[in-house]
Scaffold this motif. Structure first.
Motif, PDB file in Angstrom:
ATOM      1  N   PRO A  92      19.820  73.863  41.075  1.00 48.20           N
ATOM      2  CA  PRO A  92      20.959  74.543  40.925  1.00 48.20           C
ATOM      3  C   PRO A  92      21.364  74.735  39.338  1.00 48.20           C
ATOM      4  N   ARG A  93      21.448  76.248  39.241  1.00 49.97           N
ATOM      5  CA  ARG A  93      21.548  76.770  37.723  1.00 49.97           C
ATOM      6  C   ARG A  93      22.621  75.746  36.820  1.00 49.97           C
ATOM      7  N   ASP A  94      23.508  75.682  37.408  1.00 48.96           N
ATOM      8  CA  ASP A  94      24.729  74.930  36.552  1.00 48.96           C
ATOM      9  C   ASP A  94      25.191  73.838  37.425  1.00 48.96           C
ATOM     10  N   PRO A  95      24.996  72.651  37.494  1.00 49.72           N
ATOM     11  CA  PRO A  95      25.264  71.709  38.726  1.00 49.72           C
ATOM     12  C   PRO A  95      26.367  71.196  38.473  1.00 49.72           C
ATOM     13  N   ASP A  96      26.949  71.220  37.056  1.00 49.11           N
ATOM     14  CA  ASP A  96      28.479  70.870  36.890  1.00 49.11           C
ATOM     15  C   ASP A  96      29.433  72.192  37.318  1.00 49.11           C
ATOM     16  N   ALA A  97      29.047  73.167  37.260  1.00 50.79           N
ATOM     17  CA  ALA A  97      30.151  74.303  37.787  1.00 50.79           C
ATOM     18  C   ALA A  97      29.898  74.299  39.276  1.00 50.79           C
ATOM     19  N   SER A  98      28.732  73.969  39.997  1.00 52.90           N
ATOM     20  CA  SER A  98      28.941  74.041  41.529  1.00 52.90           C
ATOM     21  C   SER A  98      29.698  72.791  41.918  1.00 52.90           C
ATOM     22  N   ALA A  99      29.373  71.686  41.105  1.00 57.09           N
ATOM     23  CA  ALA A  99      30.421  70.553  41.505  1.00 57.09           C
ATOM     24  C   ALA A  99      31.792  70.951  41.524  1.00 57.09           C
ATOM     25  N   ARG A 100      32.257  71.401  40.345  1.00 54.41           N
ATOM     26  CA  ARG A 100      33.492  71.895  40.102  1.00 54.41           C
ATOM     27  C   ARG A 100      34.032  72.788  41.375  1.00 54.41           C
ATOM     28  N   ALA A 101      33.338  73.879  41.581  1.00 57.55           N
ATOM     29  CA  ALA A 101      33.707  74.802  42.874  1.00 57.55           C
ATOM     30  C   ALA A 101      33.827  73.989  43.954  1.00 57.55           C
ATOM     31  N   LEU A 102      32.829  73.040  44.518  1.00 59.97           N
ATOM     32  CA  LEU A 102      32.823  72.417  45.619  1.00 59.97           C
ATOM     33  C   LEU A 102      33.911  71.532  45.756  1.00 59.97           C
ATOM     34  N   CYS A 103      34.250  70.633  44.618  1.00 57.94           N
ATOM     35  CA  CYS A 103      35.334  69.890  44.513  1.00 57.94           C
ATOM     36  C   CYS A 103      36.684  70.396  44.733  1.00 57.94           C
ATOM     37  N   GLY A 104      36.861  71.483  44.132  1.00 54.42           N
ATOM     38  CA  GLY A 104      38.244  72.143  44.081  1.00 54.42           C
ATOM     39  C   GLY A 104      38.492  72.997  45.475  1.00 54.42           C
ATOM     40  N   ALA A 105      37.221  73.527  46.117  1.00 57.31           N
ATOM     41  CA  ALA A 105      37.442  74.045  47.352  1.00 57.31           C
ATOM     42  C   ALA A 105      37.827  72.785  48.416  1.00 57.31           C
ATOM     43  N   LEU A 106      37.088  71.730  48.407  1.00 55.67           N
ATOM     44  CA  LEU A 106      37.368  70.683  49.502  1.00 55.67           C
ATOM     45  C   LEU A 106      38.527  70.010  49.193  1.00 55.67           C
ATOM     46  N   ARG A 107      39.239  69.836  48.057  1.00 53.48           N
ATOM     47  CA  ARG A 107      40.497  69.302  47.549  1.00 53.48           C
ATOM     48  C   ARG A 107      41.413  70.291  48.218  1.00 53.48           C
TER      49      ARG A 107
END
Lengths: 269, 269
Positions: A120-135
């Motif tokens: 992934p180009r920016d794994p932290d950004a991907s993690a934030r997006a996934l975490c936010g959406a799953l929350r």
């Protein structure tokens, strides 16, 4: 048992393709598991550990296998070490994600024929997006870690480590702390995020289709999703005692001496 | 859930001293926990993860703090890298146990005043002895891993790794294997023992007195206690691309060039 940690893999996540909705697919698979086992429903304090491969696939990081070398070059900040062997040349490089790994993380296993997969180009950004959406979808206080498999010097094989993270306290910084006897601790910074990534790999498994695991029992580590990401775990630049492979550093020293002497000779002339 | 892994720390293990009977103390603490929680009793397939510190203490590896430097020297096979900093010099060395670590693993935290603690002399032998005795005492098919805390290049902080092992399959060797699509796996050797060590650190914790954890759910990894030990996880010698720190390797190259040129000059005379 107060200090109990439980990990399990999520069954039923299908092969992921470009543009797939990971949030829907992960939460759907969890709901299906929870239908027969209520314990499998997400709860406050759960941490999801997600293999980077499915994030890359959903984000469209596939490249034709013919473009693999070009993609490695693009994802490489600098070459750390190279070694020729029977199968070609292994290049250990620093990637733009701040990782040091073989072939900049380009991978062809568990990827459709004819394709290679970039990180992934920016794994932290991907993690934030996934975490936010799953929350948002679950209403639960969740943490999320994106993992990849890293080799390491001095030891055989690979272990999983955290390359992206959101909502998880990454390290336990014991510097300045004391032990059970009140004396200063010499071990300083325990990297919980990497230990979680490694733990999750034990239930995910690489040859099976189980790219997501849940860790339950470390709710005290679940924090604000805008917390620092896994890129803060890189120790590169000045602090890096192993900036180059031994062969590469030796060569640089040898060549520096030769240049110095050539310059001296030039001066004498 | 079929692929569930549970880990917990053993409460009530006292401060360990030279000559203490670890088998009695560990199994006693487990029995005490099991009295109120039957799930805490050891079962077939359980893997115990034991912090090397208590093994060292029981084996009498304490040295007076004044003898620390001498002990580091004795435990060092070769120096990999050195760096001066405000607090002194950090020496990364290869130890006689086949580990690359700071100060040959000599440690003063969680050790009585005036003492430093060396690593167990042969952690695999310690693991075999402990595993064998615990199997005999409990009648259960157990595995056992001895852990220590290792730093790593390119990433901050430390994680726990396996330095001794008995009765546990250490690696999942996927070389030659295929992925979920039947294509060759490019990730080759997953080091389960290190992933287990890391996982257990999440429930043990360094500032608390919880030096032993149990992992349940990986019974398929529990094998004959005379199986290969953790020393087989070392990748040193020829295969080691990071045999020296970059500064050290550079210096070697520089000096080699200077020596070559001096020899040439000598010849010309």
């Amino acid at each position: 048992m107060a200090n109990r940690l439980t990990l399990w893999g999520i069954e039923g996540i299908p092969e992921i393709g470009r543009g797939d909705d990971l949030v829907a697919l992960i939460s759907g698979a969890i709901d299906a598991m929870a239908a027969s086992d209520p314990d499998a429903a997400l709860a406050d304090g759960d941490i999801l550990i997600v293999t980077s491969k499915i994030v890359s696939k959903a984000e469209g990081m596939q490249v034709p296998i013919a473009a693999r070398e070009l993609a490695i070059e693009e994802d490489t900040v600098r070459i750390v070490a190279e070694r020729a062997h029977a199968g070609g040349i292994t290049k250990i490089v620093e990637t733009r994600q701040g990782l040091v790994m073989a072939a900049a993380g380009l991978d062809t296993s568990n990827v459709p024929d004819g394709l290679a997969l970039r990180l992934p180009r920016d794994p932290d950004a991907s993690a934030r997006a996934l975490c936010g959406a799953l929350r948002e979808k679950t209403g639960k206080r969740l943490g999320l870690i994106i993992t990849d498999t890293l080799g390491r010097p001095w030891r055989v094989g690979q272990t999983d480590a955290a390359i992206g993270a959101a909502g998880v306290q990454l390290v336990d910084d014991l510097r300045g702390g004391v032990d059970a006897n009140g004396r200063p601790l010499s071990v300083t910074v325990t990297v919980l995020a990497d230990e979680l990534a490694a733990a999750a790999d034990l239930v995910k498994g690489k040859a099976s289709r189980m790219p997501v695991a849940v860790a339950r029992g470390l709710g005290k580590l679940v924090i604000d999703p805008e917390s620092p990401g896994a890129k803060t775990l890189a120790r590169l630049g000045e602090d890096d005692m192993f900036r180059f492979g031994s062969t590469e550093a030796y060569k640089r020293g040898y060549e520096a001496a030769m240049r110095e002497l050539a310059a001296k000779k030039e001066k004498v002339k």
